[in-house]
Design a protein around this motif. Structure first.
Motif: not given
Length: 621
Positions: A427, A431, A447, A450, A476, A480, A483
């Motif tokens: 992941s 990123k 993303h 991920r 996390e 993601a 983002d």
């Protein structure tokens, strides 16, 4: 000894050595040390046949036998004294027996008795320890005492013995230099004595072991630079003297690469990992020696495990090199800074000109064909920071190749924690690759990949047993989604009139980010579902960041309902206020989130006015 022929004494000694080498699994299950005890009995018989010496009369420990004593016992002898005449020869032979008795007792887990015999061995050799006949035996005895004290976790005592061995080797090579007698030769007839070449090989192997043990001691003492130096010296010597087990050598070289990675010495790390690949590839292709007692085919699980571990070291190499490049090129909001990128491009030629020859020579493993094989692996992998997407992508693909290789062994059934760490690294590779990507839609897809690999883990894991891991993954995943939402908002802003589909997509991403941040924050609550008044130091920054992101997310929900928007603003204000209030009560927390705290204070002062304007507008309409 007058009544027993010397040949018979030697034969008995060799029989004892043969029994000592019998592997434990070849003994009866209920008597795993049967062969060791038989060997011990024979050694005691040989000792009795040799008779006492003048050095053996006083059995009381003397001050200079105590480990770490400030005297000549672990210091360097003033001169070389050879053990001449019957007294000297008997002392050396008895010392050999005491050494083997010491090792025998250590092998049967009788450490105190083992220590006693090894100390007796050193006492018998005290006058002769720098001599041609005794230097190897003396270093081996001290090495074994170093290991013994290390197992007792008396690391500084172990250090004293091992450093003394190193000093003795260096002094002997300086003042004498010729290959010394191997201890076993004391019980061999003249015609069976070892060649100079074989003596040299055995003595250098003893010294290599000394360096190997010193590397471990320095690691325990957290003297990491010194530990790395000794580890590198050990690995280099093992190759030079062709005395290594491919799997063990490769994993040690890969482990050493992690030291260089942490120091951001990527050329050295790449060399260690390339050498690990080449040597690991020799598994099963070289003949077995006393260092390689088991054929490779007998340990397939160990083979695949070590292969997976070396792959994980490669993943860290690729990931850390990419992350280091990102840190060098990002601006204050985490985006690519074109000016910094240009500066790094200008510096690259200088790096290549100045560093390649000097640094590469310093860490080179092997010679001839082996060196060429290692270089061939190295040439396919860059050690320089990637400066654009194409260069980053090459490292990403290499890292991803090793992710798949590591996952072949570290599967979720049986290796839960290891498997999750590999997935998290995968992941992280996506990123950091996204940082180099200029196309926002493609960044979103990275993303999304991920999230696709992380979300299933939250279903498989028991939150009670894997609380910390669950928190990491939830945090996390939330990041993601956040983002992705930010990217979709930027894409929408470029459109004159974003349609309802885009708005819905943004809100769904917002909702998913909120869900996982809230799951993370809820995991901090006590059994009564109460949020802690004092947040633990280990989760303080993540908790504050999660609160900050939640506040931001509520402020970014797109809605046409004024009442709903007002509710969202109120919730946002509540979370910003939590951060400000918490940092006032716990000033130490402010250091963890300086930037977020300043922004939270600003929002706490601005949002009430904005909400009041909203209420006024709602009243008028």
């Amino acid at each position: 000894m007058a009544n027993v022929p010397w040949a018979e004494v030697c034969e008995k000694f060799q029989a004892a050595l043969a029994l000592s080498r019998v592997e434990l699994h070849k003994n009866p299950e209920k008597e795993p040390y049967k062969s060791k005890y038989s060997a011990r009995a024979m050694l005691e018989e040989v000792k009795a046949l040799l008779g006492p010496t003048s050095e053996d009369e006083d059995e009381r420990p003397e001050a200079d036998d105590c480990p770490g004593a400030d005297d000549h016992a672990l210091g360097l002898p003033a001169e070389v004294v050879e053990p001449e005449g019957p007294v000297g020869q008997r002392a050396v032979r008895l010392a050999v027996i005491e050494f083997h008795l010491g090792v025998n007792h250590i092998d049967t887990e009788e450490l105190s008795a083992g220590e006693e015999h090894l100390v007796k061995c050193l006492r018998l050799l005290r006058r002769y320890r720098l001599s041609h006949d005794c230097i190897s035996l003396c270093i081996q005895a001290q090495n074994n005492l170093g290991i013994l004290w290390s197992e007792r976790e008396e690391i500084e005592t172990a250090q004293a013995y091992l450093e003394s061995s190193e000093a003795l080797y260096n002094q002997y090579m300086k003042e004498v230099g010729s290959p010394p007698l191997d201890p076993t030769e004391c019980f061999l007839p003249a015609e069976e004595k070892l060649t100079e070449q074989e003596r040299s090989k055995r003595f250098e192997k003893v010294y290599t072991h000394n360096l190997y043990y010193l590397a471990q001691v320095y690691q325990h003492l957290e003297m990491f630079e010194k530990a790395a130096h000794y580890c590198h010296s050990t690995l280099k010597r093992q190759l030079e003297h062709n005395a290594y087990h491919p799997i063990e050598w490769a994993i040690n070289a890969a482990t050493l690469s992690q030291f260089y990675i942490n120091k951001l010495c990527f050329m050295e790390a790449r060399h260690c990992l390339s050498a690990a690949n080449v040597i690991f590839g020799q598994t099963g292709k070289i003949s077995a020696t006393e260092d390689t007692p088991e054929a490779e085919g007998e340990v397939p699980e160990l083979y695949h495990q070590r292969k997976g571990e070396i792959a994980r070291c490669w993943i860290k190499y690729c990931l850390t090199l990419m992350q280091n490049a990102q840190l060098s090129m990002q601006d204050n909001i985490g985006e690519l800074d074109l000016d910094k990128q240009s500066e790094l491009r200008a510096l690259r030629k200088k790096e290549l000109d100045e560093e390649e020859s000097i640094r590469k020579k310093a860490v080179q493993f092997g010679t001839g064909e082996l060196c060429d094989a290692i270089s061939a692996v190295e040439e396919k992998v860059s050690y320089l920071k990637p400066l654009d997407f194409e260069e980053a992508r090459e490292l990403f693909l290499l890292g991803q190749h090793y992710v798949f290789e590591a996952k072949q062994f570290f599967q979720i059934d049986g290796y839960v924690t290891d498997h999750i760490e590999v997935v998290q690294d995968h992941s992280a590779l996506f990123k950091v690759l996204a940082f180099f990507e200029t196309d926002m839609e493609r960044r979103c897809k990275m993303h999304k990949r991920r999230i696709a690999m992380l979300e299933p883990l939250t279903v498989d894991l028991n939150p009670q047993y894997y609380l910390l891991v669950n928190r990491q993954i939830q945090f996390e995943i939330a990041h993601a989604y956040y983002d992705m939402m930010d990217l979709k908002v930027t894409i929408a802003d470029r459109l004159r009139d974003p349609d309802s589909h885009i708005v819905k997509k943004i809100n769904n991403l917002n909702k998913s980010a909120l869900k996982y941040y809230q799951l993370f924050l809820d995991s901090l609550r006590d059994p009564n579902k109460v949020f802690p008044e004092h947040i633990g130091e280990d989760v303080l920054r993540p908790a504050m960041l999660a609160k900050f992101r939640v506040a931001s997310l509520y402020g970014k929900i797109i809605t046409m309902d004024p009442k709903k928007e007002l509710e969202n603003l109120a919730t946002s204000l509540e979370h910003y206020k939590f951060i400000v209030d918490y940092c006032e009560k716990h000033p130490e927390a402010a250091q963890e989130i300086e930037v977020e705290l300043e922004l939270s204070k600003e929002m706490v002062s601005l949002l009430p006015a904005k909400m009041e304007r909203f209420r006024t507008k709602m009243a008028l309409t």
